[in-house]
Design a protein around this motif. Structure first.
Motif, PDB file in Angstrom:
ATOM      1  N   ASN A   1      -1.838  -5.778   5.639  1.00 52.36           N
ATOM      2  CA  ASN A   1      -1.987  -6.292   4.274  1.00 52.36           C
ATOM      3  C   ASN A   1      -2.741  -5.299   3.382  1.00 52.36           C
ATOM      4  N   ARG A   2      -3.767  -4.657   3.914  1.00 48.28           N
ATOM      5  CA  ARG A   2      -4.538  -3.693   3.121  1.00 48.28           C
ATOM      6  C   ARG A   2      -3.698  -2.458   2.803  1.00 48.28           C
ATOM      7  N   CYS A   3      -2.925  -1.983   3.806  1.00 47.52           N
ATOM      8  CA  CYS A   3      -2.072  -0.814   3.568  1.00 47.52           C
ATOM      9  C   CYS A   3      -0.984  -1.115   2.541  1.00 47.52           C
ATOM     10  N   CYS A   4      -0.618  -2.380   2.446  1.00 44.06           N
ATOM     11  CA  CYS A   4       0.449  -2.769   1.518  1.00 44.06           C
ATOM     12  C   CYS A   4      -0.111  -3.271   0.189  1.00 44.06           C
ATOM     13  N   GLY A   5      -1.372  -2.973  -0.082  1.00 47.40           N
ATOM     14  CA  GLY A   5      -1.977  -3.399  -1.336  1.00 47.40           C
ATOM     15  C   GLY A   5      -1.290  -2.786  -2.550  1.00 47.40           C
ATOM     16  N   ALA A   6      -1.339  -3.497  -3.643  1.00 50.29           N
ATOM     17  CA  ALA A   6      -0.623  -3.080  -4.855  1.00 50.29           C
ATOM     18  C   ALA A   6      -1.162  -1.781  -5.451  1.00 50.29           C
ATOM     19  N   LYS A   7      -2.387  -1.380  -5.107  1.00 46.09           N
ATOM     20  CA  LYS A   7      -2.960  -0.145  -5.663  1.00 46.09           C
ATOM     21  C   LYS A   7      -2.478   1.111  -4.935  1.00 46.09           C
TER      22      LYS A   7
ATOM     23  N   GLN B   1      -5.973  10.021  -0.298  1.00 45.51           N
ATOM     24  CA  GLN B   1      -5.626   8.605  -0.208  1.00 45.51           C
ATOM     25  C   GLN B   1      -4.395   8.404   0.666  1.00 45.51           C
ATOM     26  N   ASP B   2      -3.375   9.216   0.428  1.00 49.99           N
ATOM     27  CA  ASP B   2      -2.113   9.054   1.152  1.00 49.99           C
ATOM     28  C   ASP B   2      -2.280   9.360   2.642  1.00 49.99           C
ATOM     29  N   ALA B   3      -3.145  10.309   2.996  1.00 44.97           N
ATOM     30  CA  ALA B   3      -3.350  10.648   4.402  1.00 44.97           C
ATOM     31  C   ALA B   3      -3.969   9.479   5.162  1.00 44.97           C
ATOM     32  N   VAL B   4      -4.987   8.862   4.594  1.00 47.73           N
ATOM     33  CA  VAL B   4      -5.628   7.715   5.234  1.00 47.73           C
ATOM     34  C   VAL B   4      -4.642   6.555   5.332  1.00 47.73           C
ATOM     35  N   LEU B   5      -3.972   6.272   4.229  1.00 49.34           N
ATOM     36  CA  LEU B   5      -3.009   5.178   4.189  1.00 49.34           C
ATOM     37  C   LEU B   5      -1.903   5.400   5.218  1.00 49.34           C
ATOM     38  N   TYR B   6      -1.416   6.635   5.270  1.00 53.47           N
ATOM     39  CA  TYR B   6      -0.312   6.966   6.166  1.00 53.47           C
ATOM     40  C   TYR B   6      -0.703   6.781   7.628  1.00 53.47           C
ATOM     41  N   LEU B   7      -1.854   7.295   8.038  1.00 53.11           N
ATOM     42  CA  LEU B   7      -2.251   7.206   9.431  1.00 53.11           C
ATOM     43  C   LEU B   7      -2.506   5.754   9.845  1.00 53.11           C
ATOM     44  N   CYS B   8      -3.107   4.980   8.969  1.00 54.54           N
ATOM     45  CA  CYS B   8      -3.353   3.568   9.290  1.00 54.54           C
ATOM     46  C   CYS B   8      -2.040   2.796   9.414  1.00 54.54           C
ATOM     47  N   THR B   9      -1.089   3.077   8.516  1.00 59.39           N
ATOM     48  CA  THR B   9       0.190   2.370   8.581  1.00 59.39           C
ATOM     49  C   THR B   9       1.031   2.868   9.748  1.00 59.39           C
ATOM     50  N   GLU B  10       0.968   4.159  10.037  1.00 59.97           N
ATOM     51  CA  GLU B  10       1.674   4.688  11.195  1.00 59.97           C
ATOM     52  C   GLU B  10       1.193   4.020  12.496  1.00 59.97           C
TER      53      GLU B  10
ATOM     54  N   ASP C   1       8.936  -5.641   9.662  1.00 63.83           N
ATOM     55  CA  ASP C   1       9.627  -6.035   8.420  1.00 63.83           C
ATOM     56  C   ASP C   1       8.717  -5.840   7.211  1.00 63.83           C
ATOM     57  N   ARG C   2       7.439  -6.152   7.396  1.00 65.21           N
ATOM     58  CA  ARG C   2       6.513  -6.110   6.252  1.00 65.21           C
ATOM     59  C   ARG C   2       6.356  -4.699   5.687  1.00 65.21           C
TER      60      ARG C   2
ATOM     61  N   THR D   1      11.623   6.934   6.516  1.00 70.19           N
ATOM     62  CA  THR D   1      12.381   6.068   5.604  1.00 70.19           C
ATOM     63  C   THR D   1      11.707   4.756   5.255  1.00 70.19           C
ATOM     64  N   TYR D   2      10.578   4.431   5.871  1.00 67.39           N
ATOM     65  CA  TYR D   2      10.036   3.079   5.673  1.00 67.39           C
ATOM     66  C   TYR D   2       9.077   3.043   4.476  1.00 67.39           C
ATOM     67  N   GLY D   3       8.718   1.827   4.101  1.00 65.58           N
ATOM     68  CA  GLY D   3       7.677   1.609   3.102  1.00 65.58           C
ATOM     69  C   GLY D   3       8.137   1.561   1.659  1.00 65.58           C
ATOM     70  N   ALA D   4       9.446   1.561   1.405  1.00 65.47           N
ATOM     71  CA  ALA D   4       9.933   1.674   0.021  1.00 65.47           C
ATOM     72  C   ALA D   4       9.419   0.562  -0.881  1.00 65.47           C
ATOM     73  N   ASN D   5       9.380  -0.663  -0.370  1.00 66.41           N
ATOM     74  CA  ASN D   5       8.958  -1.793  -1.213  1.00 66.41           C
ATOM     75  C   ASN D   5       7.725  -2.492  -0.645  1.00 66.41           C
ATOM     76  N   ALA D   6       7.021  -1.799   0.229  1.00 66.40           N
ATOM     77  CA  ALA D   6       5.917  -2.444   0.937  1.00 66.40           C
ATOM     78  C   ALA D   6       4.775  -2.856   0.017  1.00 66.40           C
ATOM     79  N   ASN D   7       4.625  -2.172  -1.092  1.00 65.89           N
ATOM     80  CA  ASN D   7       3.491  -2.463  -1.977  1.00 65.89           C
ATOM     81  C   ASN D   7       3.847  -3.389  -3.133  1.00 65.89           C
ATOM     82  N   ASP D   8       5.034  -3.978  -3.068  1.00 60.90           N
ATOM     83  CA  ASP D   8       5.401  -4.974  -4.078  1.00 60.90           C
ATOM     84  C   ASP D   8       4.498  -6.194  -3.940  1.00 60.90           C
ATOM     85  N   ARG D   9       4.187  -6.781  -5.051  1.00 61.74           N
ATOM     86  CA  ARG D   9       3.328  -7.959  -5.044  1.00 61.74           C
ATOM     87  C   ARG D   9       4.090  -9.187  -4.522  1.00 61.74           C
TER      88      ARG D   9
END
Length: 551
Positions: free
Chosen positions: A375-381, A466-475, A497-498, A518-526
Motif C-alpha cells: 500500500n505504501r509503495c502504491c501511494g499516490a505521491k 526516491q525511485d531506487a527505494v520505491l523500486y527495491l521495496c516493491t521488487e 494484481d495490486r 512491465t509492471y506498475g503502470a496503474n499501481a499508484n492510481d487512487r
C-alpha cells in the motif's frame, strides 16, 4: 525431462465424518509440493497431486447403518463432497480426486491381488485375534488391555490408538508379510535411507520393526460380515481387507497395473512422494512396500510422515468439543491465512498446537507488514511505473544501492542478497518440508523491506533516490509474491494484481531482482482496493457448491 516429473499424494480420507484440521494439514503440505514443482519447472505436465476418499470397510459399513443411510454407497456419496469442498475452499490443486469405489481402482486392486497371488504371497487360513473396527486392523495380545474407563471390565482397547478391539475367529486370506521383514529393514535402513522421512520417524519405525518382527497379515474378511468391499478375485466368499484396497489408490490415480508385465502405466510412478500422518506409518512404510515387492512393482520415492495437531495444548476430541473445523476457521480469517498458519506453526517431528487467536494475529500481521508495504509503495505521491522503467534497465545492483541514501545502503545490500538466494533456499526447504523456516525467510524479506522504507523515507526524497527505494521495496513484494504462490495462491495473486504484474510474468524466471520491466503502470492510481483487509471481506470467502463438487 523425466527426472523432473513429480507425483505427490495425500492420504485418502475416511468419509465417515466431516473433514477436520488434520485432513487440511496433509493436503496443504502436499499442495505446496505440487505447486512448487509446477512453478520450478514451468511445465504444467510436470507434476501430479492426487487425493481422495477411502470408502470401503467395516467402519464405513457401520457408520452408514448408525446414521440411518440406506446403504454404505449413499453414505459415502453424501460425505465425499465435503472433502471436495474443503479442497476447493483452500485451493488444493489436485489433478485426480480418487474414490476407492471408482471402477478403475476396483480393477487395479484385483490386478494387484492377482500379482501377489501369482507370486506365491497369498494363502487362505484360519485367523483369530483382537480386531479394531476403527483402525481396520488386528492387534497382538501384547497390545490389548481392558479399558480402564469400563467398570464392567468387558470392554477391551489397544494400547496404540486406544480404540476398542473385539476378539474374532474366522477364515481369511493371508499375505506373507513376515517374509519381508529383513528385506524391508534392509531397504529402509541401508538401501534407501531417505525412503521414510524425516529421519526420526524412520529410526522409530526401524526400532519397532526390530523389536516386533512382522507377522503374516490377514488381507480379507468374510463377505458374511463385510459386504461393503471389493470381492477377492476367484473367491466371492471374501472381501479384500481395506488397507490392501486403499493403498492401491496411489497407483490407480495414475494409471492401470499391467498384470501380464508387472508394470504401472504412468511415467509418474515411482516418482511419488506420499504425505501421511504418523498414525498410519506402519501401513504406508511396511505394508505398502511389501505389497509392491510381492507384486514385483517398484516402490515410491519416499514417504513423508508428519505429526498431528492439538488444540490449545489438548488432544482434539469430539467429546471435549475442541475439534477444529477448518472450513469455519478458513471462512472467518481467510483460507490462505490458515494455509500460512499451519505451515508456519508446525514441523514434521512435533505436534502443532492450534490457537485460534494466533490465526487472527497472523492475519493482522500480514495486513500490517506485507499488505501495508505494498500500500505504501502504491501511494499516490509515487510513480512505481517510473521507478520500474528507471531501475530495471540498470544491470548493476551496486548502482541501485548507490542511489539509496547512505544510511540505508547496508539494509538495501542485505535485502538484495536475500532476494538473490531465496529461490534456491525455497527449493531446498520445500524438498525437506521445512515450511516453517521457509516462511521465516519470507518474513525476513518483508521486514527488511519495511525497515528500508521506514529508514530511507522515500516520501522525502526526489528523482533517482526516491525511485531506487520505491523500486527495491516493491521488487521485494513482487519476487515474494511469485515465490509465495505455492504457499498462499489466492493471496499471492491479489498482491501481484495490486502492482499490475502480468499473469504470464509470475513464473520462476521472473522471481529475481530486475526481471520484470512491465509492471506498475496503474499501481499508484487512487481508490484501488487493498489486497488484504484487516477483517475478511465477503469476496475473500469462496462460495462452495457441494452439488457442483459432487460430480
Amino acid at each position: 525431462m523425466l527426472k523432473q516429473l513429480a507425483h505427490t499424494t495425500t492420504p485418502i480420507f475416511y468419509p465417515n465424518a466431516r473433514p477436520h484440521l488434520g485432513h487440511l494439514y496433509s493436503s496443504v503440505l502436499a499442495d505446496v509440493q505440487h505447486r512448487w514443482a509446477l512453478l520450478k519447472t514451468g511445465d504444467p505436465q510436470a507434476s501430479r497431486l492426487t487425493t481422495g476418499t477411502d470408502e470401503h470397510g467395516l467402519k464405513i459399513q457401520a457408520a452408514a447403518a448408525a446414521n440411518g443411510y440406506a446403504s454404505p454407497r449413499s453414505f459415502v456419496d453424501a460425505l465425499c463432497p465435503e472433502f471436495k469442498a474443503l479442497d476447493r475452499l483452500f485451493s488444493i490443486s489436485y489433478t485426480r480426486f480418487i474414490r476407492t469405489t471408482d471402477p478403475d481402482h476396483v480393477a487395479n486392486v484385483a490386478r494387484l491381488w492377482q500379482l501377489c497371488e501369482r507370486n506365491g504371497f497369498l494363502y487362505k487360513g484360519q485367523h483369530q485375534g483382537w480386531y479394531s473396527v476403527s483402525d481396520e486392523t488386528f492387534y497382538p495380545p501384547s497390545k490389548v488391555i481392558k479399558d480402564p474407563a469400563d467398570p464392567t471390565g468387558a470392554r477391551h482397547i489397544n494400547t496404540e490408538s486406544r480404540n476398542e478391539v473385539v476378539f474374532q475367529s474366522e477364515v481369511n486370506w493371508y499375505f506373507r508379510l513376515a517374509s519381508f521383514n529383513d528385506a524391508l529393514h534392509r531397504y529402509i535402513a541401508q538401501e534407501n535411507p531417505q525412503f521414510v522421512f524425516p529421519p526420526g520417524k524412520r529410526d522409530q519405525l526401524l526400532a519397532d520393526l526390530k523389536t516386533m518382527p512382522l507377522q503374516d497379515l490377514s488381507v480379507s474378511r468374510p463377505a458374511s460380515r463385510l459386504q461393503w468391499g471389493i470381492p477377492v478375485p476367484g473367491d466371492d466368499s471374501q472381501r479384500i481387507y481395506v488397507w490392501f484396497d486403499a493403498l492401491c489408490n496411489y497407483v490407480s490415480a495414475l494409471g492401470p497395473i499391467d498384470a501380464a508385465s508387472g508394470t504401472i502405466a504412468s511415467p509418474f510412478w515411482p516418482r511419488t512422494t506420499h504425505v501421511i500422518g504418523k498414525d498410519i506409518i506402519k501401513f504406508h512404510c511396511l505394508y505398502w512396500p511389501a505389497f509392491l515387492m510381492a507384486a514385483g512393482l517398484p516402490l515410491p520415492r519416499r514417504v513423508v510422515v508428519h505429526s498431528h495437531w492439538v488444540s490449545d495444548g489438548v488432544k482434539m476430541s469430539k467429546s471435549l468439543g475442541n475439534v477444529v473445523d477448518p472450513v469455519q476457521i478458513g471462512t472467518r480469517y481467510g483460507p490462505d491465512v490458515l494455509r500460512w498458519y499451519v505451515l508456519e506453526n508446525s514441523t514434521l517431528e512435533q505436534d502443532g498446537d492450534f490457537i485460534e487467536q494466533n490465526v487472527a494475529g497472523l492475519r493482522q500481521l500480514l495486513v500490517a507488514k506485507w499488505g501495508n508495504l505494498i500500500n505504501r509503495c502504491c501511494g499516490a505521491k509515487f510513480s512505481l511505473s517510473r521507478a520500474v522503467q528507471r531501475w530495471t534497465g540498470e544491470r548493476d545492483p551496486g548502482a541501485l544501492v548507490g542511489a539509496i541514501p547512505p544510511a540505508s545502503q547496508t539494509l538495501a545490500t542485505d535485502l538484495i542478497a536475500l532476494l538473490d538466494r531465496l529461490p534456491g533456499e525455497m527449493d531446498t526447504r520445500v524438498d525437506n518440508f521445512d515450511y516453517s523456516n521457509l516462511l521465516r525467510l519470507f518474513w525476513s524479506a518483508i521486514n527488511d523491506a519495511n525497515a528500508l522504507m521506514q529508514a530511507a523515507k522515500p516520501w522525502k526524497l526526489q528523482g533517482d533516490q526516491q525511485d531506487a527505494v520505491l523500486y527495491l521495496c516493491t521488487e521485494t513484494s513482487r519476487v515474494l509474491g511469485i515465490l509465495a504462490q505455492p504457499v498462499v495462491p489466492t493471496l499471492a495473486a491479489k498482491l501481484l494484481d495490486r502492482i499490475d504484474v502480468a499473469k504470464d510474468h509470475r513464473t520462476i524466471e521472473y522471481a529475481r531482482l530486475g526481471a520484470d520491466t512491465t509492471y506498475g503502470a496503474n499501481a499508484n492510481d487512487r481508490a484501488r482496493p487493498v489486497p488484504l483487509e484487516r477483517e475478511p471481506s465477503q469476496d475473500e470467502i469462496p462460495l462452495v457448491n457441494n452439488e457442483q463438487l459432487a460430480s
